[in-house]
Scaffold this motif. Structure first.
Motif, PDB file in Angstrom:
ATOM      1  N   ARG A 214     -15.435 -20.440  13.334  1.00  0.00           N
ATOM      2  CA  ARG A 214     -15.290 -20.426  14.782  1.00  0.00           C
ATOM      3  C   ARG A 214     -13.880 -19.930  15.068  1.00  0.00           C
ATOM      4  N   ARG A 215     -13.743 -19.014  16.010  1.00  0.00           N
ATOM      5  CA  ARG A 215     -12.424 -18.447  16.286  1.00  0.00           C
ATOM      6  C   ARG A 215     -12.105 -18.403  17.771  1.00  0.00           C
ATOM      7  N   ARG A 216     -10.814 -18.536  18.069  1.00  0.00           N
ATOM      8  CA  ARG A 216     -10.252 -18.331  19.410  1.00  0.00           C
ATOM      9  C   ARG A 216      -9.220 -17.231  19.263  1.00  0.00           C
ATOM     10  N   LEU A 217      -9.327 -16.218  20.103  1.00  0.00           N
ATOM     11  CA  LEU A 217      -8.357 -15.138  20.106  1.00  0.00           C
ATOM     12  C   LEU A 217      -7.720 -15.057  21.490  1.00  0.00           C
ATOM     13  N   TYR A 218      -6.429 -14.821  21.515  1.00  0.00           N
ATOM     14  CA  TYR A 218      -5.696 -14.611  22.762  1.00  0.00           C
ATOM     15  C   TYR A 218      -5.252 -13.157  22.775  1.00  0.00           C
ATOM     16  N   ILE A 219      -5.706 -12.415  23.786  1.00  0.00           N
ATOM     17  CA  ILE A 219      -5.492 -10.977  23.803  1.00  0.00           C
ATOM     18  C   ILE A 219      -4.748 -10.526  25.057  1.00  0.00           C
ATOM     19  N   CYS A 220      -4.318  -9.274  25.020  1.00  0.00           N
ATOM     20  CA  CYS A 220      -3.721  -8.622  26.187  1.00  0.00           C
ATOM     21  C   CYS A 220      -4.182  -7.172  26.170  1.00  0.00           C
ATOM     22  N   GLY A 221      -3.644  -6.367  27.054  1.00  0.00           N
ATOM     23  CA  GLY A 221      -3.906  -4.941  27.019  1.00  0.00           C
ATOM     24  C   GLY A 221      -5.213  -4.507  27.652  1.00  0.00           C
ATOM     25  N   GLY A 222      -5.588  -3.285  27.332  1.00  0.00           N
ATOM     26  CA  GLY A 222      -6.758  -2.660  27.925  1.00  0.00           C
ATOM     27  C   GLY A 222      -8.045  -3.414  27.674  1.00  0.00           C
ATOM     28  N   ALA A 223      -8.201  -3.989  26.489  1.00  0.00           N
ATOM     29  CA  ALA A 223      -9.424  -4.745  26.190  1.00  0.00           C
ATOM     30  C   ALA A 223      -9.541  -5.961  27.105  1.00  0.00           C
ATOM     31  N   ALA A 224      -8.425  -6.612  27.379  1.00  0.00           N
ATOM     32  CA  ALA A 224      -8.445  -7.759  28.299  1.00  0.00           C
ATOM     33  C   ALA A 224      -8.878  -7.302  29.689  1.00  0.00           C
ATOM     34  N   LEU A 225      -8.340  -6.178  30.143  1.00  0.00           N
ATOM     35  CA  LEU A 225      -8.715  -5.656  31.462  1.00  0.00           C
ATOM     36  C   LEU A 225     -10.200  -5.301  31.507  1.00  0.00           C
ATOM     37  N   ASN A 226     -10.719  -4.748  30.415  1.00  0.00           N
ATOM     38  CA  ASN A 226     -12.151  -4.433  30.344  1.00  0.00           C
ATOM     39  C   ASN A 226     -12.995  -5.692  30.444  1.00  0.00           C
ATOM     40  N   LEU A 227     -12.667  -6.687  29.646  1.00  0.00           N
ATOM     41  CA  LEU A 227     -13.459  -7.924  29.618  1.00  0.00           C
ATOM     42  C   LEU A 227     -13.422  -8.655  30.955  1.00  0.00           C
ATOM     43  N   LEU A 228     -12.311  -8.558  31.665  1.00  0.00           N
ATOM     44  CA  LEU A 228     -12.184  -9.229  32.956  1.00  0.00           C
ATOM     45  C   LEU A 228     -12.788  -8.409  34.097  1.00  0.00           C
ATOM     46  N   GLY A 229     -13.300  -7.224  33.780  1.00  0.00           N
ATOM     47  CA  GLY A 229     -13.917  -6.379  34.801  1.00  0.00           C
ATOM     48  C   GLY A 229     -12.911  -5.693  35.705  1.00  0.00           C
ATOM     49  N   ILE A 230     -11.655  -5.611  35.287  1.00  0.00           N
ATOM     50  CA  ILE A 230     -10.599  -4.991  36.086  1.00  0.00           C
ATOM     51  C   ILE A 230     -10.571  -3.481  35.867  1.00  0.00           C
ATOM     52  N   SER A 231     -10.867  -3.068  34.649  1.00  0.00           N
ATOM     53  CA  SER A 231     -10.787  -1.647  34.297  1.00  0.00           C
ATOM     54  C   SER A 231     -11.950  -1.271  33.388  1.00  0.00           C
ATOM     55  N   ARG A 232     -12.341  -0.011  33.487  1.00  0.00           N
ATOM     56  CA  ARG A 232     -13.328   0.523  32.544  1.00  0.00           C
ATOM     57  C   ARG A 232     -12.698   1.616  31.682  1.00  0.00           C
ATOM     58  N   ARG A 233     -11.365   1.705  31.733  1.00  0.00           N
ATOM     59  CA  ARG A 233     -10.669   2.700  30.922  1.00  0.00           C
ATOM     60  C   ARG A 233     -10.976   2.449  29.448  1.00  0.00           C
ATOM     61  N   GLU A 234     -11.295   3.532  28.754  1.00  0.00           N
ATOM     62  CA  GLU A 234     -11.579   3.410  27.324  1.00  0.00           C
ATOM     63  C   GLU A 234     -10.367   2.848  26.589  1.00  0.00           C
ATOM     64  N   THR A 235     -10.633   1.972  25.667  1.00  0.00           N
ATOM     65  CA  THR A 235      -9.581   1.475  24.794  1.00  0.00           C
ATOM     66  C   THR A 235     -10.096   1.555  23.366  1.00  0.00           C
ATOM     67  N   ALA A 236      -9.205   1.803  22.439  1.00  0.00           N
ATOM     68  CA  ALA A 236      -9.598   1.986  21.044  1.00  0.00           C
ATOM     69  C   ALA A 236      -9.335   0.744  20.206  1.00  0.00           C
TER      70      ALA A 236
ATOM     71  N   TRP B 278      -8.664  -1.561  14.606  1.00  0.00           N
ATOM     72  CA  TRP B 278      -9.054  -1.756  16.015  1.00  0.00           C
ATOM     73  C   TRP B 278      -8.744  -3.172  16.482  1.00  0.00           C
ATOM     74  N   LEU B 279      -8.780  -4.120  15.564  1.00  0.00           N
ATOM     75  CA  LEU B 279      -8.442  -5.519  15.855  1.00  0.00           C
ATOM     76  C   LEU B 279      -7.087  -5.751  15.206  1.00  0.00           C
ATOM     77  N   ASN B 280      -6.051  -5.994  16.019  1.00  0.00           N
ATOM     78  CA  ASN B 280      -4.706  -6.006  15.454  1.00  0.00           C
ATOM     79  C   ASN B 280      -3.789  -6.981  16.169  1.00  0.00           C
ATOM     80  N   ASN B 281      -2.695  -7.298  15.491  1.00  0.00           N
ATOM     81  CA  ASN B 281      -1.642  -8.133  16.066  1.00  0.00           C
ATOM     82  C   ASN B 281      -0.466  -7.275  16.535  1.00  0.00           C
TER      83      ASN B 281
END
Length: 172
Positions: A19-41, A71-74
């Motif tokens: 079981r994992r908890r991840l704390y993220i930022c950046g474009g992926a966070a904006l995508n998941l929150l529905g703020i942006s649909r900009r492609e992120t790699a 693609w998954l990085n610190n």
């Protein structure tokens, strides 16, 4: 990349009892929150430090989706030293399933970090426009960003970046 599909695949790629908890930022966070649909790699993970179990699951997902193995990085972990205390408590749940919970920085902390990044990278200005910050949020971000660079040019750079962001917000 379809951030949600990739996270579903990551969850499935984890061993059965993980079981994992991840704390993220950046474009992926904006995508998941529905703020942006900009492609992120990639997905920028602030916390925890990625261990071999999740890295291996990430490599499997990379192969499945044709992504870079990183693609998954610190990558943005240096941001941790500048976040205000209690940032995890302010984080917002952005994705959840049985094995994986992903939290985004709070709205203000996303705005702060995106302003900081926008002073260096044009794509982050677009993210600031997607966030549509208020004047109060921009001022808070400015006050957070100013002490992060000791260069005598930095305040002018921040002001110029804010000017571009404000103009883009008015044009939207």
């Amino acid at each position: 990349m379809d951030t949600k599909k990739v996270l579903i695949a990551l969850s499935k790629a984890l061993p059965p009892n993980e079981r994992r908890r991840l704390y993220i930022c950046g474009g992926a966070a904006l995508n998941l929150l529905g703020i942006s649909r900009r492609e992120t790699a990639d997905i920028d993970v602030l916390d925890p430090k990625l261990d071999d179990i999740i890295k291996n699951a990430g490599v499997n997902v990379a192969r499945q989706f044709g992504l870079s193995e990183k693609w998954l990085n610190n990558g943005p972990v240096s941001l941790l030293r500048d976040l205000e205390p209690g940032w995890k408590e302010r984080a917002v749940l952005a994705f959840s399933d049985e094995k994986l919970k992903v939290f985004s920085l709070s709205r203000q902390e996303l705005i702060n970090s995106k302003l900081w990044a926008a002073c260096d990278r044009l794509q982050d200005i677009a993210d600031m426009v997607f966030l549509a910050p208020t004047e109060a949020e921009l001022e808070t971000a400015k006050q957070w960003v100013l002490p992060l660079d000791a260069s005598e040019l930095w305040p002018d750079i921040v002001d110029q970046c804010l000017e571009v962001i404000r103009k883009r917000l008015k044009d939207e």
